[in-house]
Design a protein around this motif. Structure first.
Motif, mmCIF file in Angstrom:
data_model
loop_
_atom_site.group_PDB
_atom_site.id
_atom_site.type_symbol
_atom_site.label_atom_id
_atom_site.label_comp_id
_atom_site.label_asym_id
_atom_site.label_seq_id
_atom_site.Cartn_x
_atom_site.Cartn_y
_atom_site.Cartn_z
ATOM 1 N N ARG A 211 17.921 -32.199 -70.103
ATOM 2 C CA ARG A 211 18.889 -31.206 -70.105
ATOM 3 C C ARG A 211 19.431 -31.238 -68.524
ATOM 4 O O ARG A 211 18.800 -31.001 -67.547
ATOM 5 C CB ARG A 211 18.686 -29.815 -70.286
ATOM 6 N N ASP A 212 20.740 -31.277 -68.529
ATOM 7 C CA ASP A 212 21.437 -31.652 -67.121
ATOM 8 C C ASP A 212 22.458 -30.292 -66.936
ATOM 9 O O ASP A 212 23.033 -29.790 -67.617
ATOM 10 C CB ASP A 212 22.284 -32.961 -67.058
ATOM 11 N N HIS A 213 22.380 -29.818 -65.618
ATOM 12 C CA HIS A 213 23.114 -28.628 -65.375
ATOM 13 C C HIS A 213 24.290 -29.223 -64.710
ATOM 14 O O HIS A 213 24.335 -29.332 -63.308
ATOM 15 C CB HIS A 213 22.397 -27.574 -64.409
ATOM 16 N N LYS A 214 25.543 -29.108 -65.278
ATOM 17 C CA LYS A 214 26.622 -29.843 -64.690
ATOM 18 C C LYS A 214 27.322 -29.068 -63.762
ATOM 19 O O LYS A 214 28.294 -29.573 -62.948
ATOM 20 C CB LYS A 214 27.588 -30.441 -65.909
ATOM 21 N N ARG A 215 27.531 -27.801 -64.099
ATOM 22 C CA ARG A 215 28.447 -26.900 -63.280
ATOM 23 C C ARG A 215 27.853 -26.460 -61.817
ATOM 24 O O ARG A 215 26.440 -26.407 -61.771
ATOM 25 C CB ARG A 215 28.714 -25.470 -64.068
ATOM 26 N N THR A 225 29.910 -30.935 -61.448
ATOM 27 C CA THR A 225 29.232 -31.950 -60.501
ATOM 28 C C THR A 225 28.821 -32.939 -61.217
ATOM 29 O O THR A 225 28.933 -32.959 -62.446
ATOM 30 C CB THR A 225 28.450 -30.931 -59.836
ATOM 31 N N GLY A 226 28.323 -33.867 -60.151
ATOM 32 C CA GLY A 226 27.427 -34.968 -60.875
ATOM 33 C C GLY A 226 26.087 -34.528 -61.724
ATOM 34 O O GLY A 226 25.434 -35.076 -62.275
ATOM 35 N N GLY A 227 25.777 -32.947 -61.337
ATOM 36 C CA GLY A 227 24.666 -32.504 -61.806
ATOM 37 C C GLY A 227 23.792 -31.789 -60.914
ATOM 38 O O GLY A 227 23.485 -32.425 -59.666
ATOM 39 N N LEU A 268 19.728 -46.783 -72.283
ATOM 40 C CA LEU A 268 20.774 -46.300 -73.353
ATOM 41 C C LEU A 268 20.798 -44.926 -73.292
ATOM 42 O O LEU A 268 20.016 -44.122 -73.414
ATOM 43 C CB LEU A 268 20.797 -46.733 -74.625
ATOM 44 N N TYR A 269 21.761 -44.235 -72.566
ATOM 45 C CA TYR A 269 21.765 -42.788 -72.553
ATOM 46 C C TYR A 269 22.937 -42.001 -73.365
ATOM 47 O O TYR A 269 24.326 -42.355 -73.367
ATOM 48 C CB TYR A 269 22.282 -42.502 -71.035
ATOM 49 N N ALA A 270 22.463 -41.406 -74.373
ATOM 50 C CA ALA A 270 23.222 -40.589 -75.285
ATOM 51 C C ALA A 270 23.546 -39.287 -74.966
ATOM 52 O O ALA A 270 22.614 -38.572 -74.980
ATOM 53 C CB ALA A 270 22.903 -40.822 -76.694
ATOM 54 N N PHE A 284 28.389 -42.006 -74.115
ATOM 55 C CA PHE A 284 27.365 -43.084 -73.791
ATOM 56 C C PHE A 284 27.215 -43.463 -72.464
ATOM 57 O O PHE A 284 28.465 -43.877 -71.876
ATOM 58 C CB PHE A 284 27.187 -44.348 -74.578
ATOM 59 N N ASN A 285 26.174 -43.576 -71.743
ATOM 60 C CA ASN A 285 26.026 -44.312 -70.320
ATOM 61 C C ASN A 285 25.098 -45.411 -70.483
ATOM 62 O O ASN A 285 24.346 -45.516 -71.369
ATOM 63 C CB ASN A 285 25.222 -43.202 -69.315
ATOM 64 N N CYS A 286 25.292 -46.270 -69.546
ATOM 65 C CA CYS A 286 24.522 -47.491 -69.720
ATOM 66 C C CYS A 286 23.604 -47.604 -68.737
ATOM 67 O O CYS A 286 23.197 -48.802 -68.323
ATOM 68 C CB CYS A 286 25.597 -48.811 -69.286
ATOM 69 N N ARG A 287 22.786 -46.384 -68.349
ATOM 70 C CA ARG A 287 21.996 -46.578 -67.153
ATOM 71 C C ARG A 287 21.118 -44.992 -67.054
ATOM 72 O O ARG A 287 21.476 -44.431 -67.926
ATOM 73 C CB ARG A 287 22.782 -46.308 -65.928
ATOM 74 N N PHE A 288 20.142 -44.942 -66.471
ATOM 75 C CA PHE A 288 19.292 -43.856 -66.254
ATOM 76 C C PHE A 288 20.376 -42.698 -65.617
ATOM 77 O O PHE A 288 21.325 -43.000 -64.940
ATOM 78 C CB PHE A 288 18.350 -43.948 -64.868
ATOM 79 N N GLY A 289 20.017 -41.400 -66.063
ATOM 80 C CA GLY A 289 20.836 -40.269 -65.667
ATOM 81 C C GLY A 289 20.395 -39.849 -64.030
ATOM 82 O O GLY A 289 19.305 -40.170 -63.632
ATOM 83 N N ASP A 290 21.458 -39.271 -63.533
ATOM 84 C CA ASP A 290 21.054 -38.861 -62.224
ATOM 85 C C ASP A 290 21.385 -37.083 -62.398
ATOM 86 O O ASP A 290 22.621 -36.969 -62.320
ATOM 87 C CB ASP A 290 21.708 -39.565 -61.054
ATOM 88 N N PRO A 291 20.868 -36.186 -62.303
ATOM 89 C CA PRO A 291 19.464 -36.066 -61.876
ATOM 90 C C PRO A 291 18.333 -36.164 -63.092
ATOM 91 O O PRO A 291 17.139 -35.732 -62.829
ATOM 92 C CB PRO A 291 19.276 -34.757 -61.069
ATOM 93 N N GLU A 292 18.626 -36.599 -64.365
ATOM 94 C CA GLU A 292 17.673 -36.587 -65.334
ATOM 95 C C GLU A 292 16.524 -37.430 -65.029
ATOM 96 O O GLU A 292 15.269 -37.220 -65.443
ATOM 97 C CB GLU A 292 18.342 -37.152 -66.562
ATOM 98 N N THR A 293 16.711 -38.541 -64.298
ATOM 99 C CA THR A 293 15.747 -39.358 -64.082
ATOM 100 C C THR A 293 14.292 -39.004 -63.036
ATOM 101 O O THR A 293 13.510 -39.340 -63.223
ATOM 102 C CB THR A 293 16.332 -40.618 -63.255
HETATM 103 N N1 GLY Z 1 23.624 -36.330 -65.061
HETATM 104 C C1 GLY Z 1 24.769 -37.125 -65.871
HETATM 105 C C2 GLY Z 1 24.856 -38.274 -65.606
HETATM 106 O O1 GLY Z 1 23.983 -39.010 -64.898
HETATM 107 O O2 GLY Z 1 25.559 -39.143 -66.069
#
Ligand code: GLY
Ligand code: AMP
Length: 436
Positions: A211-215, A225-227, A268-270, A284-293
């Motif tokens: 789970r990412d906190h975007k605000r 924000t980016g997270g 693959l990031y859903a 969908f994203n095509c990579r690791f998430g930031d900051p999820e990684t």
């Molecule tokens: N944290 C969201 C992203 O990497 O797209």
């Protein structure tokens, strides 16, 4: 194995930190990296978008595997160029990266494969867009189709705001070429979860849901924000749901891409939203998430290089991926003025982390006369792990309490249990509270 990681953010530091622990590793390079990656790898001053120089470097240094972090080089075809030079790559081809790089492609793909997703229309001109706004009978979200560094999604509160958003994207071109095509989408309500998976183009292996906190601010207020933080596993997506979403969303995506001649290799990031009517795919994203990684790398027990290499060579089905029990959480420390205009160049202190089970990942930092100073919007990702989410977040905030730089802002409610814990830590450290 000689490995090159491409990118320079918190995600890449987390990947380098984990890769550095691999018994398979001989030499690890990060291009261009940051002062954090310099602690566990050799930084090389090549920009992530400079494909010809990266390919030449990989050849000259007998690189066995390249791991590409950010979406821009993937969308620009870096993995194709590396593969053409005979180098193994963990990351999708330019064609497969469209699943993120073109929202129009992504939505059409979901429609072809009957995935549950928000209703939508793709438009290319202002008159068609305005007509669409007038006729759809639901609240909307407006998205620039191309890559816009996570900023191309506008959630308007009124029709007037929706029209203004369309003009910002399509006429003023606030997101540049990304706004040539616009997706107007039904606005959904629900809790969001990021489900990431490794894939070799055939097999899919899901990671713990994150789970990412975007605000920007506590209580999910302030600008997107980016997270500002992330944690995993997310209790709102228990293991049976992960199995279900792998069967109904992740596996069919990888199967569909392969069937269409664009096999998907990498992460693959859903981005999912759990609505009252069931799950829907937001993107969908095509990579690791930031900051999820950052929390995910603390939870990964298996060897990252074994997994990445298996994906790059179509052998993912042959390996077992193990995750630690417990949880991990990351608190992002951001610069004053982020996300609009980050003020940089400020000295950072308190980076010496005294705790085990916690890591201070660097994102926007650089060295100036031997000192680490701020160099971007998101500066550090303080990440902790433990037996429970509460232990993990408590550890992360204990380390946050020691770090200082002028104007530092961060959320005190990451994983929803940070508030009281941080105030305690602040009292101990005599630290002023950021964010008022
Ligand atoms: N944290 C969201 C992203 O990497 O797209
Ligand atoms: P995206 O880049 O498509 O993930 O969108 C970024 C963020 O905008 C998501 O994480 C959601 O919080 C929000 N969002 C995107 N699409 C929708 C939608 N159809 N309904 C509600 N919120 C959305």
């Amino acid at each position: 194995m000689n490995v090159l990681i491409v990118g320079s953010g918190g995600r890449e530091h987390a990947l380098a930190w984990k890769a550095a622990q691999s018994p398979r590793l001989q030499r690890l390079f990060v291009a261009p990296g940051n002062p954090g990656t310099a602690q566990c790898a050799q930084n090389i001053p090549i920009h992530a978008d400079d494909a010809p120089t990266l390919v030449a470097f990989a050849r000259e240094h007998a690189i066995d595997l390249v791991i590409i972090g950010p979406e821009q080089p993937l969308a620009a075809g870096l993995s194709d160029e590396l593969r053409a030079a005979g180098i193994r790559v963990f990351g999708p081809s330019r064609a497969a990266a469209q699943i993120e790089a073109s929202k129009a492609f992504s939505k059409a793909f979901m429609a072809r494969h009957h995935f549950p997703t928000a209703r939508y229309t793709t438009v290319t001109g202002v008159p068609a867009a305005l007509e669409c706004l007038r006729t759809v009978g639901y609240p909307v979200v407006i998205k620039a189709s191309g890559l816009a560094a996570g900023k191309g999604v506008i959630i308007p509160e009124s029709n007037a705001e929706a029209e203004a958003a369309l003009r910002r994207i399509m006429v003023a071109r606030e997101f540049g070429a990304a706004g040539a095509e616009v997706v107007i989408e039904e606005r959904l309500q629900g809790e969001e979860v990021s489900l990431l998976a490794f894939s070799d183009g055939v097999t899919v292996s899901p990671m713990p849901p994150a789970r990412d906190h975007k605000r920007l601010r506590d209580g999910d207020t302030g600008p997107n924000t980016g997270g500002m933080g992330a944690y995993a596993p997310a209790p709102l997506c228990p293991p049976d749901m992960v199995v279900e979403f792998t069967r109904t969303i992740l596996q069919p995506t990888v199967d569909g891409m392969r069937a269409e001649g664009v096999p998907f290799v990498g992460v693959l990031y859903a981005g999912l939203i759990l609505t009252r009517d069931g799950v829907r795919v937001l993107e969908f994203n095509c990579r690791f998430g930031d900051p999820e990684t950052q929390p995910l790398m603390l939870l990964l027990e298996s060897d990252l290089l074994e997994i990445a290499d298996a994906c790059a060579s179509g052998r993912l089905a042959n390996i077992e991926i193990k995750w630690k029990a417990g949880a991990a959480a990351c608190v992002v420390l951001a610069s004053e003025g982020y996300p609009e205009k980050a003020i940089t160049g400020r000295a950072i202190s308190g980076l010496e982390n005294p705790l085990t089970n916690a890591v201070v990942f660097h994102a926007g930092t650089r060295l100036e006369n031997g000192r680490v100073v701020t160099a971007g919007g998101r500066v550090l990702g303080v990440t902790g792990c433990g037996d429970s989410l509460e232990h993990a977040i408590r550890r992360a905030y204990a380390v946050v309490g020691a770090v200082r730089f002028e104007g530092m802002q961060y959320r005190r409610d990451i994983a929803d249990c940070g508030n009281g814990l941080l105030r305690e830590a602040d009292k101990r450290m005599g630290n002023g509270l950021a964010n008022g």
